[in-house]
Write an enzyme that holds these catalytic residues in place. Structure first.
Site, PDB file in Angstrom:
ATOM      1  N   TYR A 169     -48.653  -3.622  56.809  1.00 39.73           N
ATOM      2  CA  TYR A 169     -48.324  -4.826  57.559  1.00 39.73           C
ATOM      3  C   TYR A 169     -46.825  -5.074  57.535  1.00 39.73           C
ATOM      4  O   TYR A 169     -46.107  -4.596  56.650  1.00 39.73           O
ATOM      5  CB  TYR A 169     -49.074  -6.038  57.011  1.00 39.73           C
ATOM      6  CG  TYR A 169     -48.665  -6.453  55.613  1.00 39.73           C
ATOM      7  CD1 TYR A 169     -47.668  -7.399  55.398  1.00 39.73           C
ATOM      8  CD2 TYR A 169     -49.296  -5.909  54.491  1.00 39.73           C
ATOM      9  CE1 TYR A 169     -47.303  -7.800  54.121  1.00 39.73           C
ATOM     10  CE2 TYR A 169     -48.944  -6.296  53.205  1.00 39.73           C
ATOM     11  CZ  TYR A 169     -47.945  -7.237  53.029  1.00 39.73           C
ATOM     12  OH  TYR A 169     -47.585  -7.622  51.758  1.00 39.73           O
ATOM     13  N   CYS A 170     -46.340  -5.807  58.538  1.00 36.02           N
ATOM     14  CA  CYS A 170     -44.939  -6.228  58.605  1.00 36.02           C
ATOM     15  C   CYS A 170     -44.900  -7.538  59.383  1.00 36.02           C
ATOM     16  O   CYS A 170     -45.941  -8.157  59.616  1.00 36.02           O
ATOM     17  CB  CYS A 170     -44.061  -5.155  59.246  1.00 36.02           C
ATOM     18  SG  CYS A 170     -44.499  -4.731  60.940  1.00 36.02           S
ATOM     19  N   THR A 171     -43.733  -7.978  59.803  1.00 35.14           N
ATOM     20  CA  THR A 171     -43.595  -9.296  60.426  1.00 35.14           C
ATOM     21  C   THR A 171     -44.349  -9.399  61.742  1.00 35.14           C
ATOM     22  O   THR A 171     -45.176 -10.288  61.934  1.00 35.14           O
ATOM     23  CB  THR A 171     -42.105  -9.616  60.664  1.00 35.14           C
ATOM     24  OG1 THR A 171     -41.403  -9.462  59.442  1.00 35.14           O
ATOM     25  CG2 THR A 171     -41.940 -11.032  61.191  1.00 35.14           C
TER      26      THR A 171
END
Length: 630
Positions: A208-210
Site C-alpha cells: 500500500y501507499c498514499t
C-alpha cells in the site's frame, strides 16, 4: 492553517495517475497546461511516454471541469480520480513547499523513479501486483490467519512510502506483520527489498501507499524476484480510497501523509502514533515544517520542544546512518556544530547531550557551516576495496586515485592487503640472460648481477605483493626472495588459482569486525572474484554485512561453488566487445554477472583495458548506482 475561499466557494484537491501509452507527449503537455491555466488550477502535472501523474488544487467546480476534459480522451478511460474537498491554504510557506502556489507541467522519463540507476530489464506495468479494492484489502487482512489463508506461509503488509510518512500512520493488524522499510526516498525501496527478501518470500504480500502509484512499479519489481513472489497484491486507490471506505480508519492507524497543503488526512479515530524527535511525546503534526539539518527530511518536533527556541534537528536515519553507531556520528557532527557556536554556548557542552538533546542548545545555522552541512547531508558510504592478484593495498589505492577523487563526496574507500604473500617475480629480457644468471633491479634503480636469482633479497624500496587466491605451490609460500619467471605471462593463470579461499575469507571476517562497518565491497580482477564469494555468503554469515558490491573485471573462481542466484545488489564493470582487456575476457566477467539476481544487477561495459574506467560517462553511472544506498 486554512481558510475558506472567497465567496464561500468550495475548494478541493485532485489526485490521479494513469499508466497508458501517450502517443504524442508534447501535445498532451500542451493540453494539460492550457486546461489547468484556464481553470486556475495549481499544483504538479507529470507526463511521460508511459502515462500521467497529477496533483492539482483549486475550486471544486474547476476541478470537476478538468476531470470532464481529461475523460474526453479515450486514453484515460477507467482513471481513478481522487477528489477531496478542503479549505484553501492560508499558510503560503506550506503551500509553496508543496508546490501549490504555481502550476508545474513537466515531461519526465518516469512517472515515479523506482531506481536511481537503470535496471537490467525494464519493469512492465503489466506485471504489477493484482489490485484489491479497499473492501477486498480489508477482508484479506481480516481473514489472515484463518483457514482461508492456508495457501500462504503468512500475510505481510508492505508499506511502499517514506519514513516521514509512515511515522504518523500505517496499517496495523494482529495477524499480519507490517513491514516498514524506513526509507528516506522511494528509490531506496528496491535495495531494501533485496536485503529483506526472506521476510517477503512465500507470503501473501499486501502493498500500500498514499494513492496507489508507488505500488505499481514496486509490486512489478517484487514479482521479478521469482519463486515465492507470485502472490503480490496492491491496495487500489491507496490509503485515500481505504479511508473513504472505512471512515473510522479500519486497520489503518494514525494519519495519511499527503503531498499538498493539507499535510495529512485522518479518520474519525483520533489516536496518534507519531512521536516527537526530541522528547518522544506522542505528536504527528508536520505543520511547523521542521527538517533534519543534514538530509532536509521533515521531522516531528512537538510544541513544547519548539518553545525552547530555534534548533538544529537530526533525523533518526542520519543518527543511525553508521549502523547504529550514534556516538561516532555525534562526536563528528557535534564537533563541527560546536565550533560554529558562540563561545558562551560552546562552554555549556551538556554532558547528557545526544543528537536530539543537543539541538536545544544550537542556533539555526543561517550562513554557518553551509558547505560543511551540505556535504554532510548524506553520510559517505564506506567501501572495502580488494585489490587484484599480485597487487597490494597501496598500489591499488594509487591506481584508483582519479576514481576516488571523482567520488569523494559519495564514498570513502578502505584498502587492505590480501593474506597470501607472493614472491617477487622478474620477467627477464632475453638480452639480460647470460650463462651465469640474470640481472635484477637494484635499490637505486641500476642493475645488479648475481650468480643466482634466489640470492637477491627484495630491496626496501620494493613493496610486497599479495593474493586472495593462489595455486597449490603458492599456498604456503613465505619467501620474500626474487624469482625469475620460468615461462611467459599466462593470461589464463587465474583459472589455476584455486587454493587459499578459506584463509582469505576468515581474514575478511576479521577485517569486517575490526575495521567495519562497511556499506559496500569493491573488488578488482581476483579481488572481484573474492568479493563475489562474500556476496554469496553474506546471507548466511552475520559477520559479513554490507549492502552492495562493485565488481570490476571479475570472474568466477573455481575455488568457490556458487549455488543459486546471488541476492546482492551489484554493479559489474568490465571491458566490452571492443575492450583491450587482455587478462580477463568479457565472457568471463559476464558469466560472473549472470550469477547475480538480474533484478538487482547493473552491468557497465567499457572500451578500455584491464582498468577501472574514470571517464565522465562511466562515473555518472557509478554515482547513480551508489546514490541509491545513501
Amino acid at each position: 492553517m486554512e481558510e475558506q475561499g472567497g465567496g464561500g466557494e468550495e475548494h478541493g484537491v485532485l489526485l490521479y495517475y494513469r499508466y497508458v501509452t501517450i502517443p504524442d507527449v508534447p501535445s498532451m503537455a500542451l493540453f494539460f497546461r492550457a486546461n489547468c491555466e484556464s481553470l486556475g488550477l495549481l499544483g504538479r502535472v507529470r507526463i511521460s511516454p508511459s502515462g500521467v501523474n497529477v496533483t492539482v488544487g483549486g475550486k471544486m467546480t474547476s476541478l470537476k471541469q478538468h476531470i470532464a476534459a481529461v475523460e474526453s480522451y479515450s486514453l484515460f478511460e477507467g482513471t481513478d480520480f481522487k477528489l477531496a474537498s478542503c479549505r484553501r491554504p492560508s499558510d503560503d510557506r506550506v503551500a509553496t513547499e508543496c508546490g501549490f502556489t504555481t502550476l508545474s507541467v513537466r515531461v519526465v522519463k518516469e512517472l515515479v523513479t523506482l531506481c536511481s540507476h537503470p535496471l537490467p530489464r525494464p519493469l512492465s506495468i503489466s506485471n504489477a501486483g493484482e489490485h484489491l479494492s479497499a473492501a477486498e484489502f480489508h477482508s484479506v487482512i481480516q481473514n489472515a490467519g484463518t483457514k482461508d489463508s492456508k495457501f500462504y506461509k503468512g500475510h505481510v503488509l508492505l508499506d511502499a512510502r517514506n519514513i516521514y510518512e509512515t511515522r504518523i500512520g500505517k496499517f496495523q493488524a494482529a495477524e499480519v506483520d507490517t513491514l516498514d522499510p524506513g526509507i528516506r526516498q522511494y528509490s531506496d525501496l528496491p535495495a531494501w527489498i533485496d536485503a529483506h527478501s526472506d521476510k517477503l518470500q512465500g507470503n501473501c504480500i499486501l502493498m500500500y501507499c498514499t494513492g496507489g502509484i508507488r505500488c505499481e512499479m514496486a509490486s512489478a519489481y517484487l514479482k521479478t524476484k521469482g519463486s515465492g513472489f507470485e502472490n503480490v497484491y496492491q491496495l487500489s486507490g491507496g490509503i485515500q480510497r481505504y479511508l473513504e471506505q472505512f471512515p473510522d480508519g479500519g486497520f489503518f492507524k494514525g494519519k495519511n501523509f499527503v503531498f499538498d497543503h493539507r499535510i495529512s488526512v485522518g479518520s474519525s479515530d483520533t489516536d496518534v502514533i507519531g512521536s516527537c524527535l526530541l522528547c518522544g511525546a506522542l505528536f504527528d503534526d508536520y505543520s511547523s515544517r521542521h527538517r533534519c539539518h543534514l538530509c532536509r527530511m521533515l521531522v516531528l518536533v512537538c510544541e513544547n520542544c519548539q518553545k525552547n527556541g530555534s534548533a538544529i534537528y537530526i533525523c533518526e536515519l542520519c543518527q543511525t546512518s553508521r549502523k547504529g553507531n550514534v556516538s561516532t556520528c555525534l562526536q563528528e557532527n557535534t564537533t563541527l556544530l560546536m565550533e560554529s557556536m558562540p563561545e558562551e554556548l560552546q562552554e555549556m557542552k551538556p554532558e547528557s547531550a545526544t543528537f536530539c538533546g543537543l539541538t536545544k542548545y544550537l542556533p539555526e545555522p543561517s550562513g554557518l557551516c553551509g558547505e560543511s552541512l551540505d556535504s554532510m547531508a548524506r553520510q559517505k558510504l564506506r567501501i572495502l576495496c580488494l585489490h587484484g592478484f599480485r597487487q597490494n593495498a597501496s598500489g591499488f589505492k594509487g591506481r584508483l586515485g582519479s576514481f576516488m577523487k571523482k567520488l569523494k563526496h559519495l564514498a570513502e574507500f578502505v584498502f587492505v592487503d590480501a593474506p597470501h604473500g607472493l614472491p617477487f617475480i622478474v620477467q627477464p629480457h632475453p638480452t639480460q640472460l647470460n650463462g651465469e644468471g640474470a640481472q635484477f633491479p637494484a635499490e637505486n634503480g641500476a642493475a645488479a648481477s648475481s650468480s643466482s636469482p634466489l640470492a637477491y633479497s627484495f630491496q626496501s624500496t620494493a613493496s610486497r605483493r599479495y593474493a586472495w587466491l593462489v595455486t597449490k605451490k603458492q599456498e604456503n609460500l613465505t619467501s620474500t626472495e626474487w624469482e625469475v619467471a620460468n615461462e611467459p605471462f599466462d593470461p589464463s593463470q587465474y583459472q589455476k588459482q584455486t587454493e587459499g579461499w578459506e584463509k582469505s575469507y576468515n581474514f575478511l571476517k576479521k577485517t569486517f569486525s575490526q575495521m567495519g562497518p562497511f556499506d559496500g565491497v569493491m573488488g578488482f580482477s581476483q579481488g572481484a572474484s573474492m568479493a563475489a564469494t562474500l556476496c554469496a555468503r553474506r546471507a548466511h554469515d552475520v559477520d559479513i554485512d554490507f549492502k552492495f558490491a562493485i565488481l570490476c573485471s571479475g570472474f568466477c573462481t573455481p575455488a568457490f561453488v556458487f549455488k543459486g542466484l546471488i541476492e546482492c545488489p551489484s554493479l559489474h564493470i568490465f571491458g566490452g566487445t571492443v575492450s583491450k582487456d587482455k587478462q580477463i575476457s568479457r565472457d568471463a566477467s559476464f558469466k560472473l554477472a549472470n550469477l547475480f539476481n538480474p533484478a538487482c544487477t547493473v552491468v557497465l561495459e567499457h572500451n578500455s583495458g584491464h582498468i577501472v574506467p574514470t571517464e565522465a560517462a562511466y562515473i555518472s553511472q557509478i554515482k547513480n548506482f551508489l546514490q541509491r544506498f545513501q
